[in-house]
Design a protein around this motif. Structure first.
Motif, mmCIF file in Angstrom:
data_model
loop_
_atom_site.group_PDB
_atom_site.id
_atom_site.type_symbol
_atom_site.label_atom_id
_atom_site.label_comp_id
_atom_site.label_asym_id
_atom_site.label_seq_id
_atom_site.Cartn_x
_atom_site.Cartn_y
_atom_site.Cartn_z
ATOM 1 N N GLN A 24 82.639 117.254 -42.303
ATOM 2 C CA GLN A 24 81.651 116.374 -42.918
ATOM 3 C C GLN A 24 82.298 115.443 -43.942
ATOM 4 O OE1 GLN A 24 78.990 119.500 -44.183
ATOM 5 N NE2 GLN A 24 77.531 118.966 -42.568
ATOM 6 N N ARG A 25 83.305 115.938 -44.664
ATOM 7 C CA ARG A 25 83.984 115.067 -45.636
ATOM 8 C C ARG A 25 84.723 113.941 -44.916
ATOM 9 N NH1 ARG A 25 85.839 120.046 -47.977
ATOM 10 N NH2 ARG A 25 87.966 119.451 -47.441
ATOM 11 N N ILE A 26 85.379 114.254 -43.809
ATOM 12 C CA ILE A 26 86.079 113.203 -43.049
ATOM 13 C C ILE A 26 85.061 112.231 -42.465
ATOM 14 C CG2 ILE A 26 87.509 112.769 -41.001
ATOM 15 C CD1 ILE A 26 88.903 115.475 -41.667
ATOM 16 N N TYR A 27 83.967 112.756 -41.927
ATOM 17 C CA TYR A 27 82.914 111.895 -41.375
ATOM 18 C C TYR A 27 82.344 110.999 -42.473
ATOM 19 C CZ TYR A 27 78.602 110.649 -38.901
ATOM 20 O OH TYR A 27 77.576 109.963 -38.297
ATOM 21 N N GLY A 28 82.050 111.579 -43.625
ATOM 22 C CA GLY A 28 81.526 110.791 -44.741
ATOM 23 C C GLY A 28 82.513 109.728 -45.204
ATOM 24 N N THR A 29 83.785 110.073 -45.197
ATOM 25 C CA THR A 29 84.805 109.105 -45.606
ATOM 26 C C THR A 29 84.889 107.963 -44.615
ATOM 27 O OG1 THR A 29 86.064 110.840 -46.707
ATOM 28 C CG2 THR A 29 87.262 108.837 -46.128
ATOM 29 N N ILE A 30 84.865 108.274 -43.328
ATOM 30 C CA ILE A 30 84.966 107.202 -42.324
ATOM 31 C C ILE A 30 83.728 106.306 -42.378
ATOM 32 C CG2 ILE A 30 83.992 108.305 -40.258
ATOM 33 C CD1 ILE A 30 87.243 106.325 -40.347
ATOM 34 N N LEU A 31 82.567 106.858 -42.736
ATOM 35 C CA LEU A 31 81.367 106.025 -42.869
ATOM 36 C C LEU A 31 81.543 104.987 -43.963
ATOM 37 C CD1 LEU A 31 78.405 108.555 -42.534
ATOM 38 C CD2 LEU A 31 79.259 106.946 -40.835
ATOM 39 N N GLN A 32 82.335 105.313 -44.966
ATOM 40 C CA GLN A 32 82.516 104.405 -46.100
ATOM 41 C C GLN A 32 83.641 103.400 -45.897
ATOM 42 O OE1 GLN A 32 83.109 107.157 -49.320
ATOM 43 N NE2 GLN A 32 80.915 107.309 -49.699
ATOM 44 N N THR A 33 84.459 103.578 -44.862
ATOM 45 C CA THR A 33 85.577 102.659 -44.671
ATOM 46 C C THR A 33 85.078 101.343 -44.082
ATOM 47 O OG1 THR A 33 86.094 103.504 -42.478
ATOM 48 C CG2 THR A 33 87.267 104.491 -44.333
ATOM 49 N N ARG A 34 85.660 100.276 -44.521
ATOM 50 C CA ARG A 34 85.281 98.948 -44.037
ATOM 51 C C ARG A 34 86.432 98.252 -43.336
ATOM 52 N NH1 ARG A 34 80.593 100.263 -43.981
ATOM 53 N NH2 ARG A 34 79.278 100.156 -45.793
ATOM 54 N N VAL A 66 84.663 106.498 -34.234
ATOM 55 C CA VAL A 66 85.693 105.666 -34.857
ATOM 56 C C VAL A 66 86.471 104.941 -33.758
ATOM 57 C CG1 VAL A 66 85.992 107.180 -36.854
ATOM 58 C CG2 VAL A 66 87.487 107.447 -34.881
ATOM 59 N N THR A 67 87.124 103.894 -34.177
ATOM 60 C CA THR A 67 88.037 103.172 -33.298
ATOM 61 C C THR A 67 89.446 103.405 -33.821
ATOM 62 O OG1 THR A 67 86.383 101.494 -32.866
ATOM 63 C CG2 THR A 67 88.671 100.901 -32.403
ATOM 64 N N ARG A 68 90.335 103.845 -32.932
ATOM 65 C CA ARG A 68 91.725 104.053 -33.317
ATOM 66 C C ARG A 68 92.518 102.797 -32.980
ATOM 67 N NH1 ARG A 68 96.254 108.481 -32.316
ATOM 68 N NH2 ARG A 68 97.944 107.018 -32.428
ATOM 69 N N HIS A 69 93.316 102.358 -33.948
ATOM 70 C CA HIS A 69 94.208 101.222 -33.742
ATOM 71 C C HIS A 69 95.620 101.786 -33.662
ATOM 72 C CE1 HIS A 69 90.994 98.371 -34.559
ATOM 73 N NE2 HIS A 69 90.625 99.185 -35.533
ATOM 74 N N ASP A 70 96.291 101.500 -32.564
ATOM 75 C CA ASP A 70 97.627 102.051 -32.328
ATOM 76 C C ASP A 70 98.697 101.250 -33.043
ATOM 77 O OD1 ASP A 70 96.816 104.207 -30.754
ATOM 78 O OD2 ASP A 70 96.761 102.951 -28.955
ATOM 79 N N SER A 71 98.651 101.249 -34.343
ATOM 80 C CA SER A 71 99.692 100.612 -35.137
ATOM 81 C C SER A 71 100.602 101.728 -35.659
ATOM 82 C CB SER A 71 99.056 99.830 -36.289
ATOM 83 O OG SER A 71 98.162 100.659 -37.009
#
Length: 177
Positions: A24-34, A66-71
């Motif tokens: 849930q913490r990871i999910y909550g964090t990803i919700l806040q990423t822009r 989430v979308t993963r960017h292969d960088s």
């Protein structure tokens, strides 16, 4: 009467997910990423090991959350399309076709009132400063509030219409307004 137990109140703003489990913490964090963010940065924000964050982020990527960017290193960002799809599914599940048609009509009426008020086809076509200066009744704050509400009404109408179409099996019948 005793004071409210701190555990009953809202979580502290700066650490809103501290009491949640790691998923849930990871999910909550990803919700806040822009913007695309590394697993290490997400792990720091979620207070967990980067390896654990990568595990859950891989799972969220498989689910489309989430979308993963292969960088190098790989970065992850919230998939807004997933959350839009989820919102429409929720609307379709919570409302009947008739209720969704009525909501589309309500939004269409509100949009038409703003189009008439500002003599424009969209909020983006309105010069807010000029509209406020030309009015004896509306301040600039009133105009900005109207434009924000108008934009929201347009977005909500689109969601209600998509949910209605989902409920009707994608038939292209338009809700008349």
């Amino acid at each position: 009467m005793s004071k409210t137990d701190p555990e009953d109140g809202p979580p502290p703003f700066e650490d809103a997910f501290a009491s949640d489990d790691v998923e849930q913490r990871i999910y909550g964090t990803i919700l806040q990423t822009r913007e695309p963010t590394t697993a290490s940065a997400i792990a720091d924000a979620a207070d967990c090991d980067p390896k654990t964050a990568r595990k859950y982020l891989g799972w969220f990527d498989d689910l489309g959350i989430v979308t993963r960017h292969d960088s190098h290193p790989a970065t992850y960002e919230r998939n807004d399309a997933y959350f839009e799809w989820r919102r429409i599914n929720q609307l379709a599940g919570d409302h009947s076709v008739e209720e969704l048609q009525e909501l589309v009509r309500e939004m269409t009426t509100r949009i038409a009132e703003y189009e008439d008020t500002y003599d424009a086809a969209s909020p983006a076509a309105v010069d807010a400063v000029a509209a406020a200066e030309a009015s004896d009744e509306r301040t600039i704050d009133d105009v900005y509030s109207d434009l924000a509400d108008w934009a929201t009404a347009r977005e909500e109408r689109e969601r209600y219409e998509r949910a209605r179409q989902q409920r009707t099996g994608g038939k292209r019948e338009q809700a008349s307004g």
